[in-house]
Design an enzyme around this catalytic site. Structure first.
Site, mmCIF file in Angstrom:
data_model
loop_
_atom_site.group_PDB
_atom_site.id
_atom_site.type_symbol
_atom_site.label_atom_id
_atom_site.label_comp_id
_atom_site.label_asym_id
_atom_site.label_seq_id
_atom_site.Cartn_x
_atom_site.Cartn_y
_atom_site.Cartn_z
ATOM 1 N N SER A 15 0.817 -1.217 0.000
ATOM 2 C CA SER A 15 0.000 0.000 0.000
ATOM 3 C C SER A 15 0.846 1.261 0.000
ATOM 4 O O SER A 15 1.947 1.288 0.572
ATOM 5 C CB SER A 15 -0.854 -0.016 1.264
ATOM 6 O OG SER A 15 -1.489 1.215 1.428
ATOM 7 N N TYR A 66 -2.028 0.352 10.017
ATOM 8 C CA TYR A 66 -2.246 -0.335 8.741
ATOM 9 C C TYR A 66 -1.010 -0.219 7.854
ATOM 10 O O TYR A 66 -0.463 -1.222 7.377
ATOM 11 C CB TYR A 66 -3.484 0.247 8.029
ATOM 12 C CG TYR A 66 -3.559 -0.187 6.586
ATOM 13 C CD1 TYR A 66 -3.675 -1.532 6.249
ATOM 14 C CD2 TYR A 66 -3.479 0.750 5.550
ATOM 15 C CE1 TYR A 66 -3.716 -1.933 4.924
ATOM 16 C CE2 TYR A 66 -3.523 0.350 4.224
ATOM 17 C CZ TYR A 66 -3.632 -0.996 3.913
ATOM 18 O OH TYR A 66 -3.656 -1.387 2.602
ATOM 19 N N LYS A 121 1.803 -3.239 6.665
ATOM 20 C CA LYS A 121 2.199 -3.593 5.288
ATOM 21 C C LYS A 121 3.725 -3.496 5.122
ATOM 22 O O LYS A 121 4.333 -4.307 4.423
ATOM 23 C CB LYS A 121 1.491 -2.669 4.297
ATOM 24 C CG LYS A 121 -0.002 -2.924 4.201
ATOM 25 C CD LYS A 121 -0.307 -4.077 3.253
ATOM 26 C CE LYS A 121 -1.745 -4.507 3.294
ATOM 27 N NZ LYS A 121 -2.159 -5.382 2.214
#
Ligand code: UDP
Length: 329
Positions: free
Chosen positions: A119, A143, A147
């Site tokens: 991402s 988040y 990643k």
């Protein structure tokens, strides 16, 4: 070859499965999905489906033992910036621990090739206009951090165990399959384009704009929206790249064009011909002001070419899906 698509019932994974089945007749698709956010209805009837969780090593090992997998495409992750700020440990468990188990099971079964959905959130707040893969990573949310950790786990599995990975750092994925049969359907929905389209669908009265005091031309956040079809094309190129002996690498997937939240709302008004109302509210924690990709590296190394550069194409194809599925799946 046999391709294991983990998260193949989700928004992006289901489009990947459809594309393999429609365009690559020699390949076979096996799906693993826990159906936490994916949909049974999005699973292609020609794919072999296993319902289970990647944190369950016994289950995952059975999938590898029953199928001679050549390559894994890993989409299964929690993926909401805002939610990750509230529930960071769920993100580390699902994403990081999920990756730990997956890599262990791959290693045990001697499967060493993986294409990974990463991402733009790995970059965090940046002070460059266009982000390249060399831009430093400073995630602003659990988040994004999850990643980045997952990428590093794969990197060390390459160095120490001979894995080969391609990590694709998505910018903002939008749009739907041209048939309108599958598309983006989350419950509750948090992503901008489907939320905007809920107004003409009469599912919501207005769109809340999360902050108009960002250092951007109109004060609202700028994102680089990329059509799901182009995004999936890059994944299949990455599979071929790895199968042909390509080395591990990281690529941005975006269009190099940014659109602000207000611009998306204006374009959705044109596409739907509906007066979409909006209201400015406070910022959403964890949101960087601007995220726009350079995709030169994916063009050069993977031969990737973008077909849809106009965000209106993406909004139109999303609208086509949502009109057919006003209540999701
Ligand atoms: N956004 C917004 N209102 C909404 C949903 C999203 O203003 O109801 C903004 C959000 O703050 C971000 C952009 O739209 O700047 C894209 O958000 P989205 O959740 O779609 O994707 P993200 O960039 O978080 O991956």
């Amino acid at each position: 070859m046999k391709i294991l698509v983990i998260g193949g019932a989700g928004y992006i994974g289901s489009h990947c499965v459809y594309s393999i089945i429609e365009n690559r007749q020699d390949d076979e698709v096996i799906i693993v999905d826990n159906l936490a956010t994916g949909h049974k209805e999005a699973i292609h009837e020609k794919a072999k489906f296993y319902h289970g969780d990647i944190t369950d090593a016994v289950f995952l090992d059975k999938v590898f033992k029953e199928n001679k997998i050549d390559v894994v495409i890993h989409f299964a992750a929690k993926s909401l910036v805002g939610e990750s700020m509230e529930k960071p440990l769920e993100y580390f468990r699902n994403n990081v621990y999920g990756m730990q188990v997956l890599l262990e099971v791959m290693h045990a079964n001697n499967v060493k090739k993986i294409v990974f959905s990463s991402s733009a959130a790995t970059y965090g707040d940046v002070d460059v206009d266009v982000i390249s893969e060399d831009t430093p990573t400073n995630p602003t949310s659990p988040y994004g951090e999850s990643k980045l950790i997952m990428e590093k786990m794969m990197k060390w599995c390459d160095i120490c165990l001979g894995f080969r990975f391609v990590s694709l750092r998505y910018f903002n994925v939008a749009g739907a399959h041209s048939s309108g049969e599958i598309g983006e359907a989350h419950n509750p929905e948090t992503h901008l384009i489907p939320i905007v389209l809920q107004v003409p669908l009469k599912k919501r009265d207005h769109v809340s704009i999360f902050g108009d005091d960002y250092p951007t031309f109109d004060g609202t956040c700028i994102r680089d929206y990329i059509h799901i079809e182009d995004l999936i094309d890059a994944h299949l190129r990455a599979v071929d790249y790895l199968m042909n002996g390509g080395k591990s690498d990281i690529f941005n997937l975006g269009t190099s064009k940014g659109n602000s939240v207000k611009e998306i709302i204006e374009k959705a008004k044109e596409v739907t011909n509906y007066p979409i109302k909006s209201e400015v509210v406070g910022r959403r924690p964890g949101d960087p002001a601007t995220l726009v990709a350079s995709y030169d590296k994916a063009s050069k190394v993977l031969g990737w070419k973008i077909k849809h550069t106009d965000v209106k194409d993406m909004i139109s194809s999303a609208w086509n899906f949502h009109k057919k599925h006003p209540n999701g799946f």
